[in-house]
Design an enzyme around this catalytic site. Structure first.
Site, PDB file in Angstrom:
ATOM      1  N   LYS A  12       0.825  -1.214   0.000  1.00 45.34           N
ATOM      2  CA  LYS A  12       0.000   0.000   0.000  1.00 45.34           C
ATOM      3  C   LYS A  12       0.864   1.273   0.000  1.00 45.34           C
ATOM      4  CE  LYS A  12      -4.085  -1.986   2.345  1.00 45.34           C
ATOM      5  NZ  LYS A  12      -5.012  -1.792   3.485  1.00 45.34           N
ATOM      6  N   TYR A  52     -12.462  -1.766  -3.932  1.00 40.86           N
ATOM      7  CA  TYR A  52     -12.943  -1.970  -2.555  1.00 40.86           C
ATOM      8  C   TYR A  52     -14.474  -1.947  -2.467  1.00 40.86           C
ATOM      9  CZ  TYR A  52      -8.584  -1.938   0.240  1.00 40.86           C
ATOM     10  OH  TYR A  52      -7.396  -2.254   0.850  1.00 40.86           O
ATOM     11  N   PHE A  60     -15.723   3.733   6.748  1.00 38.54           N
ATOM     12  CA  PHE A  60     -14.356   4.096   6.367  1.00 38.54           C
ATOM     13  C   PHE A  60     -14.113   4.029   4.861  1.00 38.54           C
ATOM     14  CE2 PHE A  60     -14.376  -0.415   7.672  1.00 38.54           C
ATOM     15  CZ  PHE A  60     -13.843  -1.041   6.549  1.00 38.54           C
ATOM     16  N   ARG A  88      -2.597 -14.300   4.462  1.00 33.24           N
ATOM     17  CA  ARG A  88      -3.343 -13.620   5.536  1.00 33.24           C
ATOM     18  C   ARG A  88      -2.597 -13.773   6.871  1.00 33.24           C
ATOM     19  NH1 ARG A  88      -7.302  -9.976   4.267  1.00 33.24           N
ATOM     20  NH2 ARG A  88      -7.744 -10.161   6.480  1.00 33.24           N
ATOM     21  N   THR A  94      -5.736  -6.858  10.770  1.00 30.27           N
ATOM     22  CA  THR A  94      -6.000  -5.591  10.069  1.00 30.27           C
ATOM     23  C   THR A  94      -5.421  -4.412  10.834  1.00 30.27           C
ATOM     24  OG1 THR A  94      -8.041  -6.578   9.240  1.00 30.27           O
ATOM     25  CG2 THR A  94      -7.842  -4.180   9.086  1.00 30.27           C
ATOM     26  N   ARG A 105       2.318  -6.618   9.106  1.00 28.92           N
ATOM     27  CA  ARG A 105       1.630  -5.443   9.668  1.00 28.92           C
ATOM     28  C   ARG A 105       2.180  -5.066  11.039  1.00 28.92           C
ATOM     29  NH1 ARG A 105      -4.473  -6.877   7.485  1.00 28.92           N
ATOM     30  NH2 ARG A 105      -4.408  -5.571   5.626  1.00 28.92           N
ATOM     31  N   ASN A 115      -1.912   0.246   6.952  1.00 33.03           N
ATOM     32  CA  ASN A 115      -1.417  -1.040   7.452  1.00 33.03           C
ATOM     33  C   ASN A 115      -0.571  -1.798   6.440  1.00 33.03           C
ATOM     34  OD1 ASN A 115      -3.467  -1.808   5.782  1.00 33.03           O
ATOM     35  ND2 ASN A 115      -4.716  -2.781   7.363  1.00 33.03           N
ATOM     36  N   HIS A 118      -2.232  -5.355   1.560  1.00 33.88           N
ATOM     37  CA  HIS A 118      -3.552  -5.962   1.338  1.00 33.88           C
ATOM     38  C   HIS A 118      -3.336  -7.405   0.933  1.00 33.88           C
ATOM     39  CE1 HIS A 118      -7.561  -6.749  -0.335  1.00 33.88           C
ATOM     40  NE2 HIS A 118      -6.909  -7.361  -1.308  1.00 33.88           N
ATOM     41  N   GLU A 129      -9.853 -10.276  -7.660  1.00 33.10           N
ATOM     42  CA  GLU A 129      -8.832  -9.237  -7.487  1.00 33.10           C
ATOM     43  C   GLU A 129      -7.672  -9.405  -8.469  1.00 33.10           C
ATOM     44  OE1 GLU A 129      -9.805  -8.522  -2.730  1.00 33.10           O
ATOM     45  OE2 GLU A 129      -7.815  -9.225  -3.310  1.00 33.10           O
TER      46      GLU A 129
HETATM   47  O1  CDP Z   1      -7.275  -5.601   4.830  1.00 27.85           O
HETATM   48  P1  CDP Z   1      -8.110  -6.564   5.650  1.00 27.85           P
HETATM   49  O2  CDP Z   1      -8.746  -7.630   4.803  1.00 27.85           O
HETATM   50  O3  CDP Z   1      -7.350  -7.096   6.827  1.00 27.85           O
HETATM   51  O4  CDP Z   1      -9.286  -5.684   6.315  1.00 27.85           O
HETATM   52  P2  CDP Z   1     -10.747  -5.305   5.751  1.00 27.85           P
HETATM   53  O5  CDP Z   1     -11.697  -5.468   6.867  1.00 27.85           O
HETATM   54  O6  CDP Z   1     -11.030  -6.024   4.468  1.00 27.85           O
HETATM   55  O7  CDP Z   1     -10.632  -3.740   5.479  1.00 27.85           O
HETATM   56  C1  CDP Z   1      -9.983  -3.266   4.324  1.00 27.85           C
HETATM   57  C2  CDP Z   1      -9.060  -2.139   4.732  1.00 27.85           C
HETATM   58  O8  CDP Z   1      -9.850  -1.059   5.218  1.00 27.85           O
HETATM   59  C3  CDP Z   1      -8.110  -2.459   5.859  1.00 27.85           C
HETATM   60  O9  CDP Z   1      -6.903  -3.076   5.429  1.00 27.85           O
HETATM   61  C4  CDP Z   1      -7.841  -1.105   6.454  1.00 27.85           C
HETATM   62  O10 CDP Z   1      -6.789  -0.451   5.764  1.00 27.85           O
HETATM   63  C5  CDP Z   1      -9.141  -0.347   6.203  1.00 27.85           C
HETATM   64  N1  CDP Z   1      -9.941  -0.226   7.424  1.00 27.85           N
HETATM   65  C6  CDP Z   1     -10.019   0.996   8.066  1.00 27.85           C
HETATM   66  O11 CDP Z   1      -9.418   1.963   7.630  1.00 27.85           O
HETATM   67  N2  CDP Z   1     -10.775   1.119   9.210  1.00 27.85           N
HETATM   68  C7  CDP Z   1     -11.430   0.069   9.716  1.00 27.85           C
HETATM   69  N3  CDP Z   1     -12.160   0.210  10.822  1.00 27.85           N
HETATM   70  C8  CDP Z   1     -11.362  -1.177   9.079  1.00 27.85           C
HETATM   71  C9  CDP Z   1     -10.592  -1.303   7.925  1.00 27.85           C
HETATM   72 MG    MG Z   2     -10.188  -7.517   3.329  1.00 27.66          MG
END
Ligand code: CDP
Ligand code: MG
Length: 136
Positions: A12, A52, A60, A88, A94, A105, A115, A118, A129
């Site tokens: 990222k 996304y 968010f 993962r 996350t 991370r 973070n 992805h 994707e």
């Molecule tokens: O990336 P990951 O699959 O772990 O998390 P996600 O739940 O799919 O969320 C996608 C991305 O949104 C995360 O990697 C975070 O960068 C962002 N996010 C955020 O900014 N605030 C949150 N409360 C949850 C996710």
């Molecule tokens: Mg995700």
């Protein structure tokens, strides 16, 4: 039984800005991921919104898409046995605050939004994707 999979990984903008591209790729290679396709690009806000889309109802979403399109990213197709779950696990939680030692991370993440990486979360999404970035 062998279960060779491909997953989509993104380094990222926060990590690309800090010149962590090579370090993070080395972590993947050391864990026996093959980088079978890669490119460095910058998404438009609209493209980030499409990528996304699963999160479009989340509070968010707008910030997330603005952030993902804020600078260059490195997009990679990683291949390995059980690559989706393995990636993962290597990425960690996350929120970097919750990520375990040894995860990307934990090592590099700045905050829940910045973070650093992805990774696809399912076989279905990995395919969607990978096609998003690499289907001509
Ligand atoms: O990336 P990951 O699959 O772990 O998390 P996600 O739940 O799919 O969320 C996608 C991305 O949104 C995360 O990697 C975070 O960068 C962002 N996010 C955020 O900014 N605030 C949150 N409360 C949850 C996710
Ligand atoms: Mg995700």
């Amino acid at each position: 039984m062998s279960n060779l999979e491909q997953t989509l990984s993104i380094i990222k903008p926060d990590a690309v800005k800090r010149n962590l591209e090579n370090e993070i790729k080395e972590i993947f290679r050391n864990k026996d991921f093959n980088i079978v396709n890669e490119k460095k690009i910058q998404l438009s806000k609209l493209e980030a919104e499409e990528f996304y889309k699963v999160h479009e109802t989340k509070p968010f979403y707008d910030d997330l898409c603005a952030y993902l399109s804020s600078g260059p990213i490195v997009v990679m197709v990683l291949e390995k046995e059980n690559a989706i779950v393995a990636n993962r696990e290597l990425m960690g939680a996350t929120n970097p605050k919750d990520a375990k030692d040894g995860t990307i991370r934990k090592k590099y993440g700045i905050s829940i939004d910045k973070n650093s990486v992805h990774g696809s979360d399912s076989i279905e999404n990995a395919k969607i994707e990978i096609d998003f970035f690499f289907k001509n």
